[in-house]
Design an enzyme around this catalytic site. Structure first.
Site, PDB file in Angstrom:
ATOM      1  NE  ARG A 166     -42.997  51.317  89.519  1.00  0.00           N
ATOM      2  CZ  ARG A 166     -42.326  50.977  88.406  1.00  0.00           C
ATOM      3  NH1 ARG A 166     -41.270  50.203  88.471  1.00  0.00           N
ATOM      4  NH2 ARG A 166     -42.734  51.430  87.234  1.00  0.00           N
ATOM      5  CB  SER A 239     -48.325  52.680  87.319  1.00  0.00           C
ATOM      6  OG  SER A 239     -47.757  52.690  86.038  1.00  0.00           O
ATOM      7  CD  GLU A 335     -46.218  52.301  91.032  1.00  0.00           C
ATOM      8  OE1 GLU A 335     -46.013  53.514  91.301  1.00  0.00           O
ATOM      9  OE2 GLU A 335     -46.075  51.823  89.903  1.00  0.00           O
TER      10      GLU A 335
HETATM   11  N1  EPU Z   1     -51.661  47.852  77.924  1.00  0.00           N
HETATM   12  C1  EPU Z   1     -52.933  47.727  77.459  1.00  0.00           C
HETATM   13  N2  EPU Z   1     -53.852  48.683  77.801  1.00  0.00           N
HETATM   14  C2  EPU Z   1     -53.526  49.745  78.558  1.00  0.00           C
HETATM   15  C3  EPU Z   1     -52.194  49.875  79.053  1.00  0.00           C
HETATM   16  C4  EPU Z   1     -51.279  48.902  78.710  1.00  0.00           C
HETATM   17  O1  EPU Z   1     -53.278  46.790  76.771  1.00  0.00           O
HETATM   18  O2  EPU Z   1     -54.391  50.580  78.811  1.00  0.00           O
HETATM   19  C5  EPU Z   1     -50.659  46.855  77.514  1.00  0.00           C
HETATM   20  C6  EPU Z   1     -49.667  47.461  76.520  1.00  0.00           C
HETATM   21  O3  EPU Z   1     -50.113  47.362  75.216  1.00  0.00           O
HETATM   22  C7  EPU Z   1     -48.435  46.611  76.757  1.00  0.00           C
HETATM   23  C8  EPU Z   1     -48.518  46.302  78.233  1.00  0.00           C
HETATM   24  O4  EPU Z   1     -49.870  46.478  78.614  1.00  0.00           O
HETATM   25  O5  EPU Z   1     -48.522  45.400  76.055  1.00  0.00           O
HETATM   26  C9  EPU Z   1     -47.592  47.168  79.074  1.00  0.00           C
HETATM   27  O6  EPU Z   1     -47.954  48.532  78.960  1.00  0.00           O
HETATM   28  P1  EPU Z   1     -46.883  49.706  79.072  1.00  0.00           P
HETATM   29  O7  EPU Z   1     -45.692  49.365  78.285  1.00  0.00           O
HETATM   30  O8  EPU Z   1     -47.559  50.989  78.805  1.00  0.00           O
HETATM   31  O9  EPU Z   1     -46.371  49.687  80.548  1.00  0.00           O
HETATM   32  P2  EPU Z   1     -47.061  49.292  81.928  1.00  0.00           P
HETATM   33  O10 EPU Z   1     -46.676  47.897  82.266  1.00  0.00           O
HETATM   34  O11 EPU Z   1     -48.507  49.601  81.882  1.00  0.00           O
HETATM   35  C10 EPU Z   1     -45.013  49.966  83.396  1.00  0.00           C
HETATM   36  C11 EPU Z   1     -44.728  50.814  84.589  1.00  0.00           C
HETATM   37  C12 EPU Z   1     -44.667  52.270  84.203  1.00  0.00           C
HETATM   38  C13 EPU Z   1     -43.556  52.447  83.176  1.00  0.00           C
HETATM   39  C14 EPU Z   1     -43.863  51.550  81.977  1.00  0.00           C
HETATM   40  C15 EPU Z   1     -42.740  51.560  80.967  1.00  0.00           C
HETATM   41  C16 EPU Z   1     -45.640  49.630  86.502  1.00  0.00           C
HETATM   42  C17 EPU Z   1     -46.694  49.568  87.548  1.00  0.00           C
HETATM   43  N3  EPU Z   1     -45.748  50.600  85.605  1.00  0.00           N
HETATM   44  O12 EPU Z   1     -46.309  50.294  82.927  1.00  0.00           O
HETATM   45  O13 EPU Z   1     -44.318  53.005  85.364  1.00  0.00           O
HETATM   46  O14 EPU Z   1     -43.452  53.791  82.763  1.00  0.00           O
HETATM   47  O15 EPU Z   1     -44.013  50.182  82.417  1.00  0.00           O
HETATM   48  O16 EPU Z   1     -41.643  50.859  81.473  1.00  0.00           O
HETATM   49  O17 EPU Z   1     -44.709  48.819  86.532  1.00  0.00           O
HETATM   50  C18 EPU Z   1     -45.258  54.153  87.214  1.00  0.00           C
HETATM   51  O18 EPU Z   1     -44.761  53.279  87.922  1.00  0.00           O
HETATM   52  O19 EPU Z   1     -45.909  55.129  87.705  1.00  0.00           O
HETATM   53  C19 EPU Z   1     -45.107  54.057  85.775  1.00  0.00           C
HETATM   54  C20 EPU Z   1     -45.695  54.913  84.946  1.00  0.00           C
END
Ligand code: EPU
Length: 339
Positions: A166, A239, A335
């Site tokens: 990012r 995010s 972010e």
């Molecule tokens: N999780 C929770 N609670 C929540 C959200 C997530 O426990 O409320 C846990 C999930 O269960 C999982 C882990 O956290 O074990 C990761 O969650 P998720 O796969 O939903 O992805 P993220 O890390 O929260 C990132 C990106 C997203 C992207 C997704 C999928 C960043 C800041 N965000 O989110 O990007 O779509 O991975 O690859 O890196 C964005 O940048 O705007 C964005 C949406």
């Protein structure tokens, strides 16, 4: 010379739907228009300038006293092909998701994991958008950018852009560069990128082990619709925080105390944690502070429940950061970009 409008509402130009006004706003739809603007007195006199794409990663904390340059450059085309790849260029003002779907419809795979990300083509490299195991930097062949200090056009290669998680040169030097167009390398020897377990499950349920790029795109769209609020319905900026990366020793201490902690080892030995999980553990998922909510299906996304201002967002974000710091000793970094 493009028309410069005065005292323009920005509410509809940011996906968080935050109220703000720009002292001046100009829409650039040709490079010659941009050159004329850079020669114009209103450019030189502006106290501040902001290059705006789709406004999907921004928090307006108040009115903007300077000049907003909204990038409206359009156009997309195949610019070359060889045995390895198709080279496809798009102007910065093209809608990102429409562009991704168009490449897939032409039979050029490679961007499908980045389906349904809001914003424009020109904004994609700024924060090096990424999802489901792919970052856009990996697919970039070159960029055409304008140095706003002297108006000169440059062709940059990915190695010139300091791409990180990012992060990029463009994010680190706000106001310096205007991305005019991006050329992508889309591989002929395409393999689906299914490292992200939830995507692999979603794809395999309908397409087995040999999905098409279009099927991967459809799966990404289904997952995103399930988890993430549609900015057309609920104001948000995706995010809100980056996933924090900690060193191995810090991770070991945290993991001993929090066995369920989701974590992703990085090539450099550090470990990326899930900010959404940390925020949820602090009891924020689905909770509101005034008109700002922490989304009930993905705690990493802050939403505008109606009538929120940028100051309301700042207040909620600060409280979340303080609670995560108190509980885990981790400093969350936004972010989204505050203006
Ligand atoms: N999780 C929770 N609670 C929540 C959200 C997530 O426990 O409320 C846990 C999930 O269960 C999982 C882990 O956290 O074990 C990761 O969650 P998720 O796969 O939903 O992805 P993220 O890390 O929260 C990132 C990106 C997203 C992207 C997704 C999928 C960043 C800041 N965000 O989110 O990007 O779509 O991975 O690859 O890196 C964005 O940048 O705007 C964005 C949406």
């Amino acid at each position: 010379m493009p028309v410069v409008r005065r005292d323009v509402a920005l509410d509809a130009l940011n996906t968080f739907r935050l109220p703000a006004r720009a002292a001046q706003l100009v829409v650039i739809d040709t490079l010659s228009g941009l050159q004329a603007l850079l020669q114009n007195e209103c450019w030189q006199a502006a106290p501040r300038r902001l290059v705006l794409g789709g406004g999907s990663n921004l928090v307006f904390t108040g009115d903007f006293s300077g000049l907003v340059v909204k990038v409206g450059l359009r156009g997309r085309q195949l610019v070359g092909e060889d045995e390895q790849c198709w080279r496809v260029a798009a102007a910065a003002g093209e809608n990102w998701h429409d562009f991704v779907r168009w490449t897939l419809a032409q039979g050029w795979p490679g961007l499908e994991n980045l389906s349904l990300i809001p914003g424009t083509v020109g904004a994609a490299p700024v924060q090096n958008i990424g999802a489901y195991g792919l970052e856009v930097a990996e697919r970039i062949d070159s960029l055409t950018v304008v140095d706003l200090q002297d108006g000169r056009l440059h062709r940059l290669l990915p190695a010139d852009c300091a791409f990180g998680y990012r992060d990029s040169l463009f994010k680190r030097q706000p106001g310096r560069w205007l991305i005019a167009s991006v050329c992508f390398r889309l591989p002929r020897s395409w393999q689906p990128r299914l490292d992200y377990a939830e995507l692999a499950r979603e794809v395999q349920a309908v397409a087995g082990m040999a999905p098409t790029a279009l099927q991967v795109s459809e799966a990404v769209i289904r997952i995103r619709r399930r988890k993430l609020p549609d900015p057309a319905e609920i104001g948000n900026a995706g995010s809100f925080f980056k996933n924090p990366v900690v060193d191995a020793a810090a991770f070991a201490r945290l993991a001993a105390r929090w066995p369920g902690l989701p974590h992703y080892p990085q090539p450099d030995g550090r470990v990326k944690l899930a900010a959404g999980w940390l925020i949820e553990q602090c009891g924020w998922k689905g909770r509101n502070l005034g008109p700002v909510g922490c989304f009930e299906r993905q705690a990493l996304v802050l939403v505008n429940r109606g009538g929120a201002t940028g100051q309301d967002v700042v207040r909620a974000a600060n409280l979340i950061r303080a609670e995560v710091r108190a509980r885990f000793g981790i400093e969350l970094e936004a972010e989204a970009v505050f203006v």
